[in-house]
Enzyme design. Structure first.
Site, PDB file in Angstrom:
ATOM      1  N   LYS A  22      29.357 -22.566  41.205  1.00 21.50           N
ATOM      2  CA  LYS A  22      28.916 -21.610  39.967  1.00 21.50           C
ATOM      3  C   LYS A  22      29.448 -20.116  39.970  1.00 21.50           C
ATOM      4  CE  LYS A  22      24.648 -19.483  39.239  1.00 21.50           C
ATOM      5  NZ  LYS A  22      24.985 -18.103  38.895  1.00 21.50           N
ATOM      6  N   ASN A  23      29.181 -19.738  41.244  1.00 25.67           N
ATOM      7  CA  ASN A  23      29.564 -18.383  41.261  1.00 25.67           C
ATOM      8  C   ASN A  23      31.080 -17.881  41.525  1.00 25.67           C
ATOM      9  OD1 ASN A  23      26.862 -17.700  41.205  1.00 25.67           O
ATOM     10  ND2 ASN A  23      26.414 -17.163  43.286  1.00 25.67           N
ATOM     11  N   CYS A 117      18.782 -14.155  35.885  1.00 31.01           N
ATOM     12  CA  CYS A 117      17.605 -14.313  36.537  1.00 31.01           C
ATOM     13  C   CYS A 117      16.912 -13.156  36.818  1.00 31.01           C
ATOM     14  CB  CYS A 117      18.040 -14.727  38.092  1.00 31.01           C
ATOM     15  SG  CYS A 117      18.545 -16.685  37.953  1.00 31.01           S
ATOM     16  N   ARG A 122      18.448  -5.182  39.376  1.00 24.64           N
ATOM     17  CA  ARG A 122      20.112  -5.677  39.203  1.00 24.64           C
ATOM     18  C   ARG A 122      20.900  -4.587  38.190  1.00 24.64           C
ATOM     19  NH1 ARG A 122      20.414 -12.062  39.142  1.00 24.64           N
ATOM     20  NH2 ARG A 122      22.453 -11.557  40.411  1.00 24.64           N
ATOM     21  N   ASP A 310      20.707 -16.526  47.959  1.00 28.18           N
ATOM     22  CA  ASP A 310      20.318 -17.608  47.035  1.00 28.18           C
ATOM     23  C   ASP A 310      19.683 -18.650  47.625  1.00 28.18           C
ATOM     24  OD1 ASP A 310      21.347 -16.175  45.070  1.00 28.18           O
ATOM     25  OD2 ASP A 310      23.423 -17.103  44.922  1.00 28.18           O
ATOM     26  N   ARG A 402      21.138 -23.801  34.718  1.00 30.17           N
ATOM     27  CA  ARG A 402      21.904 -23.022  34.634  1.00 30.17           C
ATOM     28  C   ARG A 402      22.996 -22.949  35.698  1.00 30.17           C
ATOM     29  NH1 ARG A 402      19.985 -17.701  35.516  1.00 30.17           N
ATOM     30  NH2 ARG A 402      21.964 -17.374  36.044  1.00 30.17           N
TER      31      ARG A 402
END
Ligand code: UD1
Length: 424
Positions: A22-23, A117, A122, A310, A402
């Site tokens: 995903k990242n 999230c 952030r 994560d 997600r």
């Protein structure tokens, strides 16, 4: 709202195939803005975040062909809008990855402030610092909750940029902007994550001149134009870690295929410290926790190649079940212990102070109603539910969807007693 129900499942066993990261895929898709030619991205996971990025690109004017499963063909012939869609940006923080490419190619981007999230504040100050250093004008329009970044044609110029923290997103955004800048950019204290290398590989296939990605000093020599390319996404190291922990927490054994051991070294090291057996086989990573006494270890999250933030919450779920007390320190995000409240509902008895959690261990967890407070916390709840007595009911599972492809079915395939209840 949809829910996931998990029952105590016994040791999980079997094989699981890891999806594209995903990242990685999100910045790779953003990078397709940099050229008017077609870019073909392969190994794309079917995720809500990927759908949000596709919508984001279409909104800018990109033509997206996703008719073939796992493949996206993207072509940005002409820009339709330089403004990020506010709803999409609220839905996904990674929308900000489109800022660098839009600035580089069109000299303008208007970005509503990001969501995603809820793990800490952030901010995007390091991204903006990078854009300013490369010659862009940055207006922080606080009243309208948006940022306007612009530059006259030909004024984006290479420079040396020192990042106060090796931010993954800032490194990616600056790297993408610098590909089309005049002259050379050096990013010092750059992030070193495998996803940075994957993005640099894609950009270099498009004709960029990026060197030393994966070290803390990346050098980018600007070029006039980029072209199309074909690129396959790297496997997801966080999904890999999640299934390694599924074997560990259930005292089962799982062969994890399409995983790159080099990307999960700290997870392997920490599992071994807990006395879990991890073998690197030609066909994948084999994790075996059957008939072993598993013991506590301490965790400290760090930028890559340190222990990934994560995986902190899934690892914490596992540590509640091993013998002895573990200390978990979160150094990357300032508010990433929301799962502790949920694990404590299940009887984990974890205490926290600032960025440190004390996990007493040796707990028989009990099924409860819990929330997926963020994407990875959701995975932690599923893992805890697999070994809790009775049923665990997990709400807010949109977070899980997600970022994990086919999550429930992959667990079912390993023998987990898990189901999704669809509700509007
Ligand atoms: C990426 C990952 C996310 C992962 C994180 C850290 C994606 C899509 N997401 O997020 O899964 O948890 O890396 O490994 O790739 N920071 C600032 N100012 C900035 C940017 C960041 O202070 O301008 C701070 C953040 O608040 C945070 C830390 O730096 O405390 C790390 O953030 P960063 O590395 O940028 O994470 P993301 O790119 O958002």
């Amino acid at each position: 709202m949809s829910k996931i129900l998990v029952n105590s499942s016994g040791p999980l066993h079997g094989e699981v195939e890891i999806s594209g990261a995903k990242n990685s895929v999100l910045p790779l898709l953003a990078a397709t803005i940099l050229t008017d030619q077609t870019c073909i991205i392969e190994g794309v996971p079917d995720l809500v975040d990927v759908n949000v990025m596709k919508k984001m690109l279409r909104n800018y004017g990109s033509e997206i062909d996703d008719s073939e499963p796992g493949v996206i063909r993207a072509q940005m012939k002409e820009v339709a809008s330089c403004e990020g869609d506010a709803d999409l940006v609220q839905e996904m923080r990674a929308s900000v990855f489109t800022m660098g490419p839009m600035l580089a190619r069109y000299g303008k981007v208007i970005m509503p402030l990001p969501g995603g999230c809820t793990i800490g504040k952030r901010p995007i100050d390091l991204h903006l610092k990078g854009f300013r250093a490369l010659g862009a004008e940055v207006i922080e329009d606080v009243e309208n909750e948006r940022v306007i970044v612009s530059a006259e044609p030909g004024t984006i110029k290479g420079d040396a940029i020192y990042l106060d923290f090796p931010s993954v997103g800032a490194t990616e955004n600056i790297m993408m902007t610098a590909t089309l800048a005049n002259g050379t950019t050096i990013i010092e204290n750059a992030a070193k994550e495998p996803e940075i290398i994957d993005l640099a590989n894609l950009l270099n296939k498009m004709g960029a001149r990026i060197k030393y990605a994966g070290t803390d000093m990346i050098r980018i020599e600007g070029v006039k134009k980029l072209s199309g390319c074909i690129h396959a996404v790297i496997p997801d190291r966080i999904e890999t870690g999640t299934f390694m922990l599924a074997a560990a927490i259930t005292r089962g054994d799982i062969l994890i295929k399409n995983a790159l051991p080099g990307h999960v070294r700290p997870i392997i090291a920490k599992l071994k410290e807990c006395n879990v057996k991890v073998d690197l086989l030609p066909e994948g990573i084999y994790v075996d926790a059957r008939d072993r006494e598993l013991i506590a270890t301490d965790i400290k999250t760090l930028p890559y190649p340190g222990f990934p933030t994560d995986i902190q919450s899934p690892f914490m779920a596992f540590l509640t079940t091993v013998k002895g007390q573990s200390i978990v320190r979160e150094t990357v995000f300032e508010n990433r212990f929301m799962h502790v409240v949920e694990l404590n509902r299940m009887g984990a008895d974890i205490s926290t102070q600032n960025r440190e959690a004390v996990v007493p261990g040796s707990k028989q967890l009990k099924g409860a109603r819990v929330r997926a407070t963020d994407l990875r916390a959701g995975a932690a709840m599923v893992l805890a539910g697999l070994v809790a007595k009775g049923t665990t009911e997990i709400s807010e599972i949109y977070h899980i969807e997600r970022g994990y492809e086919n999550f429930v079915n992959k667990f079912k395939g390993l023998g987990a007693d898990i189901m999704k209840i669809e509700r509007d």
